[in-house]
Write an enzyme that holds these catalytic residues in place. Structure first.
Site, PDB file in Angstrom:
ATOM      1  N   PRO A 259       0.858  -1.198   0.000  1.00  0.00           N
ATOM      2  CA  PRO A 259       0.000   0.000   0.000  1.00  0.00           C
ATOM      3  C   PRO A 259       0.893   1.247   0.000  1.00  0.00           C
ATOM      4  O   PRO A 259       1.513   1.585   0.999  1.00  0.00           O
ATOM      5  CB  PRO A 259      -0.808  -0.121   1.294  1.00  0.00           C
ATOM      6  CG  PRO A 259      -0.073  -1.102   2.142  1.00  0.00           C
ATOM      7  CD  PRO A 259       0.856  -1.908   1.295  1.00  0.00           C
ATOM      8  N   ASP A 433       5.832   2.275   2.371  1.00  0.00           N
ATOM      9  CA  ASP A 433       4.911   1.159   2.608  1.00  0.00           C
ATOM     10  C   ASP A 433       4.068   1.537   3.835  1.00  0.00           C
ATOM     11  O   ASP A 433       4.584   1.579   4.959  1.00  0.00           O
ATOM     12  CB  ASP A 433       5.752  -0.106   2.868  1.00  0.00           C
ATOM     13  CG  ASP A 433       4.902  -1.351   3.040  1.00  0.00           C
ATOM     14  OD1 ASP A 433       3.715  -1.221   3.411  1.00  0.00           O
ATOM     15  OD2 ASP A 433       5.442  -2.452   2.823  1.00  0.00           O
ATOM     16  N   HIS A 434       2.814   1.802   3.598  1.00  0.00           N
ATOM     17  CA  HIS A 434       1.974   2.321   4.680  1.00  0.00           C
ATOM     18  C   HIS A 434       1.686   1.268   5.759  1.00  0.00           C
ATOM     19  O   HIS A 434       1.196   1.580   6.833  1.00  0.00           O
ATOM     20  CB  HIS A 434       0.660   2.856   4.089  1.00  0.00           C
ATOM     21  CG  HIS A 434       0.052   3.970   4.880  1.00  0.00           C
ATOM     22  ND1 HIS A 434       0.418   4.254   6.184  1.00  0.00           N
ATOM     23  CD2 HIS A 434      -0.894   4.882   4.564  1.00  0.00           C
ATOM     24  CE1 HIS A 434      -0.296   5.275   6.630  1.00  0.00           C
ATOM     25  NE2 HIS A 434      -1.098   5.683   5.671  1.00  0.00           N
ATOM     26  N   ARG A 435       2.016   0.010   5.471  1.00  0.00           N
ATOM     27  CA  ARG A 435       1.851  -1.011   6.523  1.00  0.00           C
ATOM     28  C   ARG A 435       2.884  -0.798   7.619  1.00  0.00           C
ATOM     29  O   ARG A 435       2.689  -1.184   8.769  1.00  0.00           O
ATOM     30  CB  ARG A 435       2.051  -2.416   5.934  1.00  0.00           C
ATOM     31  CG  ARG A 435       0.983  -2.829   4.961  1.00  0.00           C
ATOM     32  CD  ARG A 435       1.365  -4.133   4.293  1.00  0.00           C
ATOM     33  NE  ARG A 435       2.643  -4.040   3.560  1.00  0.00           N
ATOM     34  CZ  ARG A 435       3.224  -5.055   2.939  1.00  0.00           C
ATOM     35  NH1 ARG A 435       2.666  -6.254   2.964  1.00  0.00           N
ATOM     36  NH2 ARG A 435       4.359  -4.890   2.293  1.00  0.00           N
ATOM     37  N   ILE A 437       4.986   2.309   7.743  1.00  0.00           N
ATOM     38  CA  ILE A 437       5.264   3.720   8.047  1.00  0.00           C
ATOM     39  C   ILE A 437       3.973   4.533   8.033  1.00  0.00           C
ATOM     40  O   ILE A 437       3.172   4.431   7.093  1.00  0.00           O
ATOM     41  CB  ILE A 437       6.273   4.266   7.014  1.00  0.00           C
ATOM     42  CG1 ILE A 437       7.632   3.610   7.294  1.00  0.00           C
ATOM     43  CG2 ILE A 437       6.386   5.773   7.069  1.00  0.00           C
ATOM     44  CD1 ILE A 437       8.562   3.627   6.160  1.00  0.00           C
TER      45      ILE A 437
END
Ligand code: CAO
Length: 461
Positions: A259, A433-435, A437
């Site tokens: 993501p 990577d929004h998972r 950060i």
């Protein structure tokens, strides 16, 4: 009565001197007809040499690392059966074509097997090939033709990943494993039998969930549109380069699985540029570009925000924090994008980094980079600053968790509290990577980067 017969490389579509990358059998093994004997890998395709008949492997005539062409003897197979000729006589089996390749006009005892339909997204070996040794049957007289092995250059096209040999595909199918869920540990992400086994283990232990079972998971995408472009005008078709096929498959996976969010910012590099110019004049033999300053600033930011110098492990449940600072640099080459890695950037000065950057860029463009020089990166920088643009959204280079995109600096009027002053501003685009950060951390990271680039003394802190 037993007979020794030769198993040869069939028609492999005009390829020659193709490297043998894997032997799938050993002397003494009992093989079924169609069972893979060895895997060949050209720069475009992986192909499996099938056993043209069932029997026992008496001698292997090739080894890993050899190169072979059509007709080369792969193995001697002892064939048990009636009416197969005099014992111990060595008789070649007529090589038959891979699908899609034309054979000579030899009389064939069996009807021509149909190639895999073009509409199928992935080539799969015939169900018969899945029978395995347990269902081996002795070859009947005249049964020397090699059935097709479903593989072609398209097997490593981005839309056609995963990358695995027919034997591994058969193995995966027997276990009901969707290969697109399996991470390949082989060269270029190639999936081996052990990767399939590891995946099954992780599913059984609950560490991984098949996409289909994940409740609405799986991409379930429409097939790629098939268009006869020639109907609309003149066209020319060019094959994608090997680099583009491999990087394309990686980019597609990273884009689909991570993501992404991109945080944009600007750094005031007016003073940095003045210093860079002075340094360039003092060191005329070394090309010093803004990129080396970005490498040093990125190291400082990675130190301050260690979650950016990290990777998710295979389970996706742990973050592996790295204590070293190896930075990947995206290099544009005539054949496509490659990302060599500069190691230990924290221990190198601007001049040393400049020299190394020049060397790896040259090597990349001359296609001389080895796999070791492209592995182990912690964080990547993709600089389009030498070309132009104001911002872009780079794709995270998995398993890294962030990548910094850099565009071209330009003079802008900046308000200093009293008046507008001309300042040289450098656009930064950090994809993450929004998972792993959060947006706030990304904004802190780019703000800090901008601060360091705005005042290089901060590198000393
Ligand atoms: N703003 C303004 N000028 C810049 C700049 C920036 N951000 N970055 C570089 N420049 C200047 C350099 O100083 C150099 O100027 P001179 O010729 O006057 O010395 C010129 O632009 C060309 O620089 P360069 O591109 O040769 O060198 P670099 O160190 O900046 O980059 C490399 C090296 C290998 C990263 C680059 O050549 C490259 O391949 N970039 C493309 C990366 C890419 O394709 N990314 C996209 C990935 S996503 O598809």
């Amino acid at each position: 009565m037993a007979e020794i017969r030769e198993a040869r490389v069939p028609d492999i579509g005009g390829y020659s001197d193709v490297p043998v990358i894997e032997l799938l059998v050993a002397v003494g093994d009992t093989v079924a007809r169609d069972q893979g004997l060895a895997t060949l890998e050209s720069d475009k395709a992986t192909m499996e040499v099938p056993a043209p008949f069932a029997g026992v492997i008496r001698e292997l005539k090739i080894k890993v690392g050899d190169t072979v062409s059509e007709g080369a003897v792969v193995a001697l197979i002892e064939v048990a059966g009636e009416g197969v000729g005099a014992p111990a006589k060595t008789e070649p089996a007529a090589p038959a074509p891979m699908p899609g390749h034309k054979s000579g006009a030899k009389p064939e005892p069996e009807p021509e097997p149909k190639p895999e339909p073009r509409s199928e997204p992935r080539s799969e070996p015939k169900a018969e090939a899945a029978a395995g040794p347990a269902q081996a049957r002795p070859a009947a007289a005249g049964e020397a033709r090699t059935p097709p092995v479903a593989f072609g250059a398209e097997s490593i096209l981005p839309g056609e990943v995963p990358y695995a040999s027919p034997a591994v595909r058969v193995f995966a199918r027997e276990l009901g494993v969707d290969l697109s869920q399996v991470r390949g540990s082989g060269r270029g992400g190639r999936i081996g039998k052990e990767d399939v086994q590891a995946y099954v283990k992780s599913v059984m232990s609950g560490a991984a969930r098949p996409a289909a079972a994940a409740g609405g998971g799986g991409l379930d995408l429409l097939p790629w549109p098939k268009v006869d472009f020639a109907r609309f005008g003149e066209i020319e078709t060019r094959p994608l380069s090997r680099i583009k096929k491999i990087s394309g498959a990686n980019l597609a996976r990273n884009w689909a699985m991570i993501p992404h969010v991109t945080q944009h910012d600007e750094a005031d590099i007016t003073e940095m540029e003045a210093f860079r110019k002075r340094l360039g004049e003092e060191n005329k033999d070394t090309k010093i570009t803004p990129l080396v300053f970005l490498i040093k600033a990125a190291v400082a930011a990675l130190r301050k925000f260690p979650q950016f110098n990290a990777s998710l492990d295979e389970s996706g449940e742990n973050l592996v924090l790295k204590k070293y600072f190896h930075i990947g640099i995206a290099v544009d080459t005539p054949d496509g994008l490659v990302v060599p890695v500069i190691r230990d950037c924290d221990r190198k000065g601007l001049l040393e980094l400049s020299t190394e950057l020049g060397e790896i860029s040259k090597k990349a463009r001359e296609k001389k980079l080895g796999p070791a020089e492209m592995s182990g990166g912690c964080f990547s920088i993709s600089s389009l600053g030498g070309i132009g643009g104001t911002a872009f959204t780079p794709i995270v280079n998995a398993p890294e968790v962030a990548i910094l995109g850099v565009s071209r600096s330009s003079m802008k009027p900046v308000w200093n509290g009293k008046e507008f002053v001309p300042r040289l501003m450098l656009p930064l685009s950090l994809s993450y990577d929004h998972r792993v950060i959060d947006g706030a951390d990304a904004a802190r990271f780019t703000s800090y980067l901008a601060q360091v680039l705005g005042d290089l003394r901060r590198l000393l802190l």
